[in-house]
Design a protein around this motif. Structure first.
Motif, PDB file in Angstrom:
ATOM      1  N   CYS A   1     100.451  31.158  27.572  1.00 59.31           N
ATOM      2  CA  CYS A   1      99.330  30.928  26.670  1.00 59.31           C
ATOM      3  C   CYS A   1      99.821  30.860  25.229  1.00 59.31           C
ATOM      4  O   CYS A   1     100.650  31.678  24.820  1.00 59.31           O
ATOM      5  N   LEU A   2      99.327  29.902  24.477  1.00 60.09           N
ATOM      6  CA  LEU A   2      99.643  29.789  23.060  1.00 60.09           C
ATOM      7  C   LEU A   2      98.361  29.980  22.270  1.00 60.09           C
ATOM      8  O   LEU A   2      97.369  29.297  22.530  1.00 60.09           O
ATOM      9  N   ILE A   3      98.395  30.913  21.317  1.00 58.06           N
ATOM     10  CA  ILE A   3      97.204  31.273  20.562  1.00 58.06           C
ATOM     11  C   ILE A   3      97.482  31.092  19.079  1.00 58.06           C
ATOM     12  O   ILE A   3      98.313  31.809  18.500  1.00 58.06           O
ATOM     13  N   THR A   4      96.811  30.147  18.434  1.00 56.56           N
ATOM     14  CA  THR A   4      96.967  29.998  16.987  1.00 56.56           C
ATOM     15  C   THR A   4      96.090  31.043  16.286  1.00 56.56           C
ATOM     16  O   THR A   4      95.121  31.545  16.862  1.00 56.56           O
ATOM     17  N   GLY A   5      96.453  31.358  15.046  1.00 54.34           N
ATOM     18  CA  GLY A   5      95.743  32.440  14.374  1.00 54.34           C
ATOM     19  C   GLY A   5      95.961  33.753  15.082  1.00 54.34           C
ATOM     20  O   GLY A   5      95.113  34.651  15.039  1.00 54.34           O
ATOM     21  N   GLY A   6      97.115  33.884  15.736  1.00 51.10           N
ATOM     22  CA  GLY A   6      97.349  35.004  16.641  1.00 51.10           C
ATOM     23  C   GLY A   6      97.860  36.273  16.001  1.00 51.10           C
ATOM     24  O   GLY A   6      98.080  37.258  16.698  1.00 51.10           O
ATOM     25  N   SER A   7      98.038  36.279  14.689  1.00 48.34           N
ATOM     26  CA  SER A   7      98.602  37.467  14.050  1.00 48.34           C
ATOM     27  C   SER A   7      97.557  38.524  13.719  1.00 48.34           C
ATOM     28  O   SER A   7      97.913  39.657  13.376  1.00 48.34           O
ATOM     29  N   LYS A   8      96.268  38.181  13.823  1.00 52.54           N
ATOM     30  CA  LYS A   8      95.232  39.151  13.476  1.00 52.54           C
ATOM     31  C   LYS A   8      93.882  38.690  14.016  1.00 52.54           C
ATOM     32  O   LYS A   8      93.746  37.590  14.565  1.00 52.54           O
ATOM     33  N   GLY A   9      92.899  39.544  13.854  1.00 54.06           N
ATOM     34  CA  GLY A   9      91.521  39.202  14.151  1.00 54.06           C
ATOM     35  C   GLY A   9      91.263  38.715  15.557  1.00 54.06           C
ATOM     36  O   GLY A   9      91.786  39.265  16.532  1.00 54.06           O
ATOM     37  N   ILE A  10      90.456  37.684  15.655  1.00 55.92           N
ATOM     38  CA  ILE A  10      90.052  37.154  16.957  1.00 55.92           C
ATOM     39  C   ILE A  10      91.251  36.644  17.747  1.00 55.92           C
ATOM     40  O   ILE A  10      91.368  36.877  18.952  1.00 55.92           O
TER      41      ILE A  10
END
Length: 248
Positions: A11-20
């Protein structure tokens, strides 16, 4: 112990360093997935990936990629580094709190680049591999403001509402390859962005949310997990906003 039903999935998740984004990655990792986190800044990424769950006796591999999701060249690099992604979560987001006439051109381009082009470029980069594998799941994090609009959010709302037409069109292009694409529309969620709201703005937002409270990132993560697992849902907008869209 959670069900380990994402074992072997990358799985690749952008914006993955915090929050949602980080909450979604944590939920996926808890189910056995291998997660790659994407954000612009390396230090927060390193910190975030170090906190992801690793299931005992599983050879899970979590990784990071740093770059601008609104730049197509970043995605070319991402595919080279991580070619076998089966679940793509476009969670990177750029907020806006300014009327249109006071919003600079560079800020408009940044908003559209991160919020809309990032999802389009990410999908374009990975959908070919998903087509070859004849399986894939793409989840875009949109916003309740895509449906309601909001003062000081014209460009933000436009960029997020563009994800609706994008997802519906992609459904017609790739469903025959068993690729699903859905949007999640969160309302006000407790994150760094809502923490920075003034007391007056927070009070106004709560007054327009029938449940009378802001949501939690884990509630959005649970929704993303649901969409990743349910193989008969595609082309939908899943609203998680405490009734904000109704009460607005």
């Amino acid at each position: 112990m959670p069900m380990l039903d994402l074992i072997g999935r990358s799985c690749l998740i952008t914006g993955g360093s915090k929050g949602i984004g980080l909450a979604i990655a944590t939920r996926f990792a808890s189910a056995g997935a291998n997660c790659t986190l994407v954000a612009r800044n390396l230090d927060p990424l390193r910190d975030a990936v170090s906190k992801l769950p690793r299931i005992k006796d599983l050879k899970q591999t979590h990784d990071i990629l740093s770059g601008d999701v609104g730049d197509l060249k970043f995605w070319e690099h991402a595919v080279e580094a991580k070619p076998d992604i089966s679940v793509l979560v476009n969670a990177a987001g750029q907020p806006q709190v300014s009327t249109l006439f006071s919003t600079k051109q560079g800020d408009i381009e940044r908003l559209v680049g991160v919020n809309l082009l990032g999802a389009i470029y990410g999908t374009k980069a990975y959908v070919k591999g998903m087509m070859r594998a004849r399986e894939g799941c793409i989840i875009n994090i949109s916003s309740a403001l895509a449906a309601t609009g909001g003062r000081g959010s014209a460009v933000y709302a436009a960029s997020k509402s563009g994800l609706d037409g994008f997802a519906k069109s992609m459904v017609k292009e790739v469903s025959r390859f068993n690729i699903r694409i859905n949007n999640i529309l969160p309302g006000y969620i407790e994150t760094d962005m809502t923490a920075a709201m003034s007391a007056a703005a927070r009070k106004e937002a709560l007054s327009k949310t029938p449940l009378g409270t802001f949501g939690d990132v884990n509630q959005v993560a649970d929704a993303a997990y649901f969409l990743a697992m349910n193989k008969y849902i595609t082309g939908t907008n899943l609203v998680i906003d405490g009734g904000y869209s109704v009460g607005h």
